[in-house]
Design a protein around this motif. Structure first.
Motif, PDB file in Angstrom:
ATOM      1  N   VAL A 105       0.857  -0.882   0.006  1.00  0.00           N
ATOM      2  CA  VAL A 105      -0.268  -0.293  -0.359  1.00  0.00           C
ATOM      3  C   VAL A 105       0.706   0.768   0.275  1.00  0.00           C
ATOM      4  O   VAL A 105       1.905   1.572   0.623  1.00  0.00           O
ATOM      5  CB  VAL A 105      -0.975  -0.027   1.407  1.00  0.00           C
ATOM      6  N   LYS A 106       0.362   1.644  -0.778  1.00  0.00           N
ATOM      7  CA  LYS A 106       1.132   3.253  -0.872  1.00  0.00           C
ATOM      8  C   LYS A 106       0.763   4.287   0.197  1.00  0.00           C
ATOM      9  O   LYS A 106      -0.689   5.067   0.513  1.00  0.00           O
ATOM     10  CB  LYS A 106       1.035   4.009  -2.362  1.00  0.00           C
ATOM     11  N   PRO A 107       1.554   5.294   0.215  1.00  0.00           N
ATOM     12  CA  PRO A 107       3.041   5.134   0.479  1.00  0.00           C
ATOM     13  C   PRO A 107       3.462   4.449   1.464  1.00  0.00           C
ATOM     14  O   PRO A 107       3.311   3.812   2.674  1.00  0.00           O
ATOM     15  CB  PRO A 107       3.689   6.722   1.843  1.00  0.00           C
ATOM     16  N   TYR A 108       4.642   3.259   0.828  1.00  0.00           N
ATOM     17  CA  TYR A 108       4.974   2.984   1.275  1.00  0.00           C
ATOM     18  C   TYR A 108       7.180   2.808   1.578  1.00  0.00           C
ATOM     19  O   TYR A 108       7.481   3.676   0.995  1.00  0.00           O
ATOM     20  CB  TYR A 108       4.989   1.409   0.760  1.00  0.00           C
ATOM     21  N   ASP A 109       7.469   1.801   2.318  1.00  0.00           N
ATOM     22  CA  ASP A 109       8.994   2.158   3.193  1.00  0.00           C
ATOM     23  C   ASP A 109       9.480   1.564   1.947  1.00  0.00           C
ATOM     24  O   ASP A 109       9.879   0.074   1.007  1.00  0.00           O
ATOM     25  CB  ASP A 109       9.439   1.771   4.004  1.00  0.00           C
ATOM     26  N   THR A 110      10.832   2.364   1.287  1.00  0.00           N
ATOM     27  CA  THR A 110      11.739   0.988  -0.288  1.00  0.00           C
ATOM     28  C   THR A 110      12.084   0.524   0.412  1.00  0.00           C
ATOM     29  O   THR A 110      11.809  -0.968  -0.080  1.00  0.00           O
ATOM     30  CB  THR A 110      12.706   2.347  -0.633  1.00  0.00           C
ATOM     31  N   GLY A 111      12.656   0.492   2.185  1.00  0.00           N
ATOM     32  CA  GLY A 111      13.504  -0.830   1.912  1.00  0.00           C
ATOM     33  C   GLY A 111      12.483  -2.073   2.136  1.00  0.00           C
ATOM     34  O   GLY A 111      13.007  -3.129   1.893  1.00  0.00           O
ATOM     35  N   GLU A 112      10.900  -1.755   2.267  1.00  0.00           N
ATOM     36  CA  GLU A 112      10.018  -3.021   3.009  1.00  0.00           C
ATOM     37  C   GLU A 112       9.883  -3.306   1.623  1.00  0.00           C
ATOM     38  O   GLU A 112       9.459  -4.846   0.974  1.00  0.00           O
ATOM     39  CB  GLU A 112       9.035  -2.005   3.323  1.00  0.00           C
ATOM     40  N   LEU A 113       9.472  -2.522   0.479  1.00  0.00           N
ATOM     41  CA  LEU A 113       9.507  -3.473  -0.788  1.00  0.00           C
ATOM     42  C   LEU A 113      10.322  -3.672  -1.757  1.00  0.00           C
ATOM     43  O   LEU A 113       9.895  -5.110  -2.037  1.00  0.00           O
ATOM     44  CB  LEU A 113       9.155  -1.613  -1.279  1.00  0.00           C
ATOM     45  N   LEU A 114      11.597  -3.326  -1.267  1.00  0.00           N
ATOM     46  CA  LEU A 114      12.659  -4.235  -1.497  1.00  0.00           C
ATOM     47  C   LEU A 114      12.910  -5.700  -0.670  1.00  0.00           C
ATOM     48  O   LEU A 114      12.859  -7.086  -2.337  1.00  0.00           O
ATOM     49  CB  LEU A 114      14.032  -3.370  -1.659  1.00  0.00           C
ATOM     50  N   ALA A 115      12.730  -5.895  -0.281  1.00  0.00           N
ATOM     51  CA  ALA A 115      12.659  -6.807   0.639  1.00  0.00           C
ATOM     52  C   ALA A 115      10.896  -7.837   0.802  1.00  0.00           C
ATOM     53  O   ALA A 115      11.618  -8.907   0.430  1.00  0.00           O
ATOM     54  CB  ALA A 115      12.092  -6.646   2.077  1.00  0.00           C
ATOM     55  N   ARG A 116      10.070  -7.523  -0.160  1.00  0.00           N
ATOM     56  CA  ARG A 116       9.014  -8.135  -0.337  1.00  0.00           C
ATOM     57  C   ARG A 116       9.324  -8.887  -1.964  1.00  0.00           C
ATOM     58  O   ARG A 116       8.803 -10.124  -2.097  1.00  0.00           O
ATOM     59  CB  ARG A 116       7.388  -7.383  -0.864  1.00  0.00           C
ATOM     60  N   ILE A 117      10.030  -8.230  -2.720  1.00  0.00           N
ATOM     61  CA  ILE A 117      10.391  -7.908  -4.426  1.00  0.00           C
ATOM     62  C   ILE A 117      11.114  -9.502  -4.067  1.00  0.00           C
ATOM     63  O   ILE A 117      11.562 -10.619  -4.368  1.00  0.00           O
ATOM     64  CB  ILE A 117      11.124  -7.096  -4.665  1.00  0.00           C
ATOM     65  N   HIS A 118      12.827  -9.438  -3.295  1.00  0.00           N
ATOM     66  CA  HIS A 118      13.656 -10.398  -2.521  1.00  0.00           C
ATOM     67  C   HIS A 118      13.032 -12.103  -2.206  1.00  0.00           C
ATOM     68  O   HIS A 118      12.910 -12.786  -2.782  1.00  0.00           O
ATOM     69  CB  HIS A 118      14.267 -10.209  -1.880  1.00  0.00           C
ATOM     70  N   ALA A 119      11.292 -11.441  -1.614  1.00  0.00           N
ATOM     71  CA  ALA A 119      10.973 -12.220  -0.430  1.00  0.00           C
ATOM     72  C   ALA A 119      10.076 -13.340  -1.951  1.00  0.00           C
ATOM     73  O   ALA A 119      10.217 -14.731  -1.566  1.00  0.00           O
ATOM     74  CB  ALA A 119       9.914 -12.485   0.129  1.00  0.00           C
ATOM     75  N   VAL A 120       9.511 -13.231  -2.575  1.00  0.00           N
ATOM     76  CA  VAL A 120       8.258 -13.351  -3.423  1.00  0.00           C
ATOM     77  C   VAL A 120       9.425 -14.321  -4.767  1.00  0.00           C
ATOM     78  O   VAL A 120       8.771 -15.220  -5.396  1.00  0.00           O
ATOM     79  CB  VAL A 120       7.339 -12.364  -4.309  1.00  0.00           C
ATOM     80  N   SER A 121      11.168 -13.627  -4.901  1.00  0.00           N
ATOM     81  CA  SER A 121      10.970 -13.947  -5.851  1.00  0.00           C
ATOM     82  C   SER A 121      11.872 -15.177  -5.580  1.00  0.00           C
ATOM     83  O   SER A 121      12.189 -16.031  -6.442  1.00  0.00           O
ATOM     84  CB  SER A 121      12.897 -12.766  -6.829  1.00  0.00           C
ATOM     85  N   ARG A 122      12.530 -14.881  -4.025  1.00  0.00           N
ATOM     86  CA  ARG A 122      13.318 -16.479  -3.270  1.00  0.00           C
ATOM     87  C   ARG A 122      12.542 -17.246  -3.607  1.00  0.00           C
ATOM     88  O   ARG A 122      12.600 -19.370  -4.119  1.00  0.00           O
ATOM     89  CB  ARG A 122      13.619 -16.637  -1.748  1.00  0.00           C
ATOM     90  N   ARG A 123      10.539 -16.827  -3.426  1.00  0.00           N
ATOM     91  CA  ARG A 123      10.130 -18.582  -3.548  1.00  0.00           C
ATOM     92  C   ARG A 123       9.538 -19.009  -4.915  1.00  0.00           C
ATOM     93  O   ARG A 123       8.831 -20.099  -5.049  1.00  0.00           O
ATOM     94  CB  ARG A 123       8.399 -17.888  -2.656  1.00  0.00           C
ATOM     95  N   SER A 124       9.358 -18.140  -6.061  1.00  0.00           N
ATOM     96  CA  SER A 124       9.251 -18.724  -7.076  1.00  0.00           C
ATOM     97  C   SER A 124      10.689 -18.957  -8.149  1.00  0.00           C
ATOM     98  O   SER A 124      10.493 -19.537  -9.640  1.00  0.00           O
ATOM     99  CB  SER A 124       8.752 -17.278  -8.172  1.00  0.00           C
ATOM    100  N   GLY A 125      11.516 -18.771  -7.811  1.00  0.00           N
ATOM    101  CA  GLY A 125      13.043 -19.144  -8.335  1.00  0.00           C
ATOM    102  C   GLY A 125      13.197 -18.674  -9.337  1.00  0.00           C
ATOM    103  O   GLY A 125      13.234 -17.466  -9.658  1.00  0.00           O
TER     104      GLY A 125
END
Length: 242
Positions: A105-125
């Motif tokens: 949800v906007k506005p978001y913390d950039t660090g949190e967004l980056l963490a979420r990107i890495h989290a979903v990419s780890r799960r998908s391969g």
């Protein structure tokens, strides 16, 4: 990692792209739903993962972001993170039901967004990053070798699972659960950790859902002993004999 940013506001897209590139992402910017689908389509038709992650704004000028998410999900299993100002619970649930992997949800913390990107990419391969346009290669499978556990083969890029050469149809969450356990055979994963990684929540009520998914995996793979219950702690994958 290649990342597709779907955002109609050029100023927002430019600022976010700069941050993402600074952290090592290769960013493709789509200003509307049609551009997003056109960016995804070529690789999807070739059986390759077009991007590592899609960041999808919902307020697009040509079509609703929910529609775009549904269309992307029909084309590819690439993780989709919805990024929007719509903060109500019903909107989040609707987005997740359409196949989104996360909802920011906007506005978001950039660090949190980056963490979420890495989290979903780890799960998908890892995603295939071959842009050569060739049709005869092996895609990303050379860079992401399948996980082999006895007669069980798990292909992370294509999200396929087979037992003794026969493909087994799993749901999205069943695959995520199996892939998580299979990356560290013999290691006990706490229930809270699994729920956090696979369902992205700490809600205690998800525990029953976890039990159901474990039972379903055991039945579909026809290997009841593959996933061992560690009482009072969680689960671990017991690598079967070849």
């Amino acid at each position: 990692m290649r990342l597709l940013l779907v955002e109609d506001d050029d100023h927002v897209a430019a600022a976010l792209s700069a941050i993402l590139k600074k952290h090592g992402f290769e960013v493709t910017h789509a200003r509307n739903g049609e551009e997003a689908l056109q960016a995804v389509l070529p690789a999807a038709n070739a059986g390759r993962a077009p991007f590592g992650v899609v960041l999808l704004d919902l307020g697009l000028p040509d079509q609703d972001g929910y529609q775009v998410c549904g269309k992307i999900r029909k084309l590819t299993s690439t993780p989709v993170i919805m990024v929007t100002a719509r903060a109500d619970v019903r909107s989040r649930i609707h987005g997740l039901n359409l196949g989104a992997d996360d909802y920011v949800v906007k506005p978001y913390d950039t660090g949190e967004l980056l963490a979420r990107i890495h989290a979903v990419s780890r799960r998908s391969g890892p995603a295939d990053t071959d842009d050569s346009g060739g049709t005869g290669g092996t895609g990303g499978t050379d860079e992401a070798a399948p996980l082999r556990l006895g007669s069980v083969t798990i292909e992370l890029p294509t999200r396929r699972v087979s037992v003794a050469g026969t493909e087994v149809q799993l749901t999205r969450k069943e695959f995520d659960l199996l892939a998580l356990l299979a990356q560290r055979p013999g290691v006990v994963f706490r229930r809270e950790q699994i729920i956090s990684e696979v369902w992205r929540t700490s809600w205690e009520g998800t525990g029953r859902t976890l039990e159901v998914h474990v039972a379903s995996l055991r039945a579909k793979l026809r290997m009841p002993a593959l996933i061992e219950t560690v009482r009072g702690v969680g689960y671990r994958l017991v690598a079967p004999a070849a």
